[in-house]
Design an enzyme around this catalytic site. Structure first.
Site, PDB file in Angstrom:
ATOM      1  N   GLN A   1     -13.761  -2.977  25.490  1.00 53.95           N
ATOM      2  CA  GLN A   1     -15.035  -3.377  26.013  1.00 53.95           C
ATOM      3  C   GLN A   1     -14.866  -4.346  27.115  1.00 53.95           C
ATOM      4  OE1 GLN A   1     -18.132  -1.729  25.656  1.00 53.95           O
ATOM      5  NE2 GLN A   1     -19.195  -3.066  26.965  1.00 53.95           N
TER       6      GLN A   1
ATOM      7  N   ASP B   1     -12.560   6.183  28.381  1.00 56.41           N
ATOM      8  CA  ASP B   1     -12.969   5.273  29.719  1.00 56.41           C
ATOM      9  C   ASP B   1     -12.674   5.727  30.918  1.00 56.41           C
ATOM     10  OD1 ASP B   1     -15.286   3.368  29.253  1.00 56.41           O
ATOM     11  OD2 ASP B   1     -13.613   1.915  28.514  1.00 56.41           O
TER      12      ASP B   1
ATOM     13  N   LYS C   1     -22.645   2.219  20.457  1.00 60.64           N
ATOM     14  CA  LYS C   1     -21.623   3.158  20.378  1.00 60.64           C
ATOM     15  C   LYS C   1     -21.355   3.438  19.133  1.00 60.64           C
ATOM     16  CE  LYS C   1     -19.879   1.592  24.837  1.00 60.64           C
ATOM     17  NZ  LYS C   1     -19.079   0.574  25.910  1.00 60.64           N
TER      18      LYS C   1
HETATM   19  N1  GUN Z   1     -18.686  -2.656  30.334  1.00 59.38           N
HETATM   20  C1  GUN Z   1     -19.523  -2.114  31.031  1.00 59.38           C
HETATM   21  N2  GUN Z   1     -19.583  -0.816  31.407  1.00 59.38           N
HETATM   22  C2  GUN Z   1     -18.380  -0.479  30.342  1.00 59.38           C
HETATM   23  C3  GUN Z   1     -17.890   0.753  30.201  1.00 59.38           C
HETATM   24  O1  GUN Z   1     -18.166   1.651  30.848  1.00 59.38           O
HETATM   25  N3  GUN Z   1     -16.496   0.914  29.378  1.00 59.38           N
HETATM   26  C4  GUN Z   1     -16.212  -0.441  29.000  1.00 59.38           C
HETATM   27  N4  GUN Z   1     -14.949  -0.299  28.369  1.00 59.38           N
HETATM   28  N5  GUN Z   1     -16.652  -1.707  29.243  1.00 59.38           N
HETATM   29  C5  GUN Z   1     -17.748  -1.546  29.826  1.00 59.38           C
END
Ligand code: GUN
Length: 297
Positions: A98, A121, A54
């Site tokens: 995350q 998100d 990311k």
């Molecule tokens: N963990 C797995 N998928 C995601 C996501 O789309 N966003 C976040 N913040 N954590 C994750």
């Protein structure tokens, strides 16, 4: 194999290009650089890989990336204090915590402490409510990526029967809301659904998001249907080593479907591309700028 392959890798590259173009314009015309803060608590290896990726792609799109890596035993108060600081930071337009978080932290409380306009998100309860009522919101990245690919392939989705397999807050539920927003007739299925094969056989669009390797066989698929495979599962190969597979049995489904996303190279690359898109969108909304076209629901 008869299905057309929906190339998520190529599509994601196109989205990243559109994001980078918009970032350049914002920088030149407004002197603003969009910024994304990613918070990682603990040392989960898969999460570390995602967070690194990311950060890298954020910088490649011309945006600022702020990584906050906290110890696994970080207290809830300390995490909430960091989020409050990021909420107040004018250089930060998107905040992503995350998941999963270590067990001693309350995930709902943490997510709902993020300023909704910075919630890239789309997990904050305000954004969930806005999406559910058809209002402008931040949209969860994976379902947004699926929607973009479906719109690109079909044009209009109006009147199509869509079946979403899986009812998670991250994918299944928001995916269903987005398909409903595009006037599909939507069914959400889950572990208690009666006669799942029959339900799936009625679908023009199947979105599989359950996290069970190769669970959907080709004989569940209506001929010509579009299959979107959200699953990313690592399984052992008989000859040793491992490989990635989706939630659908690719070979048999590709024989019957009209179009299908592969694993890897389908939905996966679209998720981070949509995170970048959401960061630009958040920046534009916060500063009252024109939003990029085609990068939101
Ligand atoms: N963990 C797995 N998928 C995601 C996501 O789309 N966003 C976040 N913040 N954590 C994750």
């Amino acid at each position: 194999m008869s299905a057309q392959i929906i190339d998520g890798k190529a599509f994601a590259a196109k989205v990243r290009g559109q994001v980078a173009e918009h970032v350049t314009r914002i920088k030149e015309e407004n002197g603003i650089t969009p910024g994304l803060a990613v918070v990682l608590v603990g040392e989960d290896p898969a999460s570390q890989v995602y967070v690194r990726s990311k950060g890298k792609q954020t910088v490649e799109a011309g945006m600022n990336s702020y990584e906050h890596k906290l110890d696994a035993d970080t207290s809830q108060d300390d995490l909430l204090k960091l989020i409050a600081d990021l909420n107040a930071d004018k250089d930060v337009h998107g905040i992503l915590v995350q998941l999963p978080l270590p067990k001693h932290l309350n995930e709902d409380l943490v997510i709902n402490s993020i300023a909704p306009e910075k919630d890239v998100d789309g997990f904050h309860i305000s954004n969930v409510g806005l999406l559910g009522t058809g209002q402008k919101s931040m949209v969860p990245c994976t379902p947004l990526g699926c929607l973009m690919m479906l719109r690109d392939y079909h044009g209009s989705l109006s009147g199509m029967n869509a079946v979403v397999i899986g009812r998670s807050n991250i994918v299944g539920k928001p995916m269903a809301q987005l398909l409903l927003g595009d006037s599909c007739t939507v069914t959400i299925t889950h572990s208690r659904t009666k006669d799942l094969p029959a339900v799936v056989r009625g679908a023009d669009i199947v979105v599989a998001a359950v996290g069970r390797p190769e669970m959907v066989p080709g004989d569940w698929i209506k001929p010509g249907a579009t299959v979107i495979d959200v699953g990313i599962n690592r399984i052992d190969k008989p000859e040793g080593g491992t490989r990635l597979v989706g939630d659908v049995d690719y070979a048999s489904c590709a024989d019957v479907a009209g179009a299908i996303t592969p694993v890897p190279g389908g939905v996966g690359p679209m998720t981070i591309a949509c995170l970048l898109a959401n960061t630009v969108t958040a920046c534009c909304r916060i500063h009252g700028l024109v939003e990029p076209e085609g990068l939101t629901a």
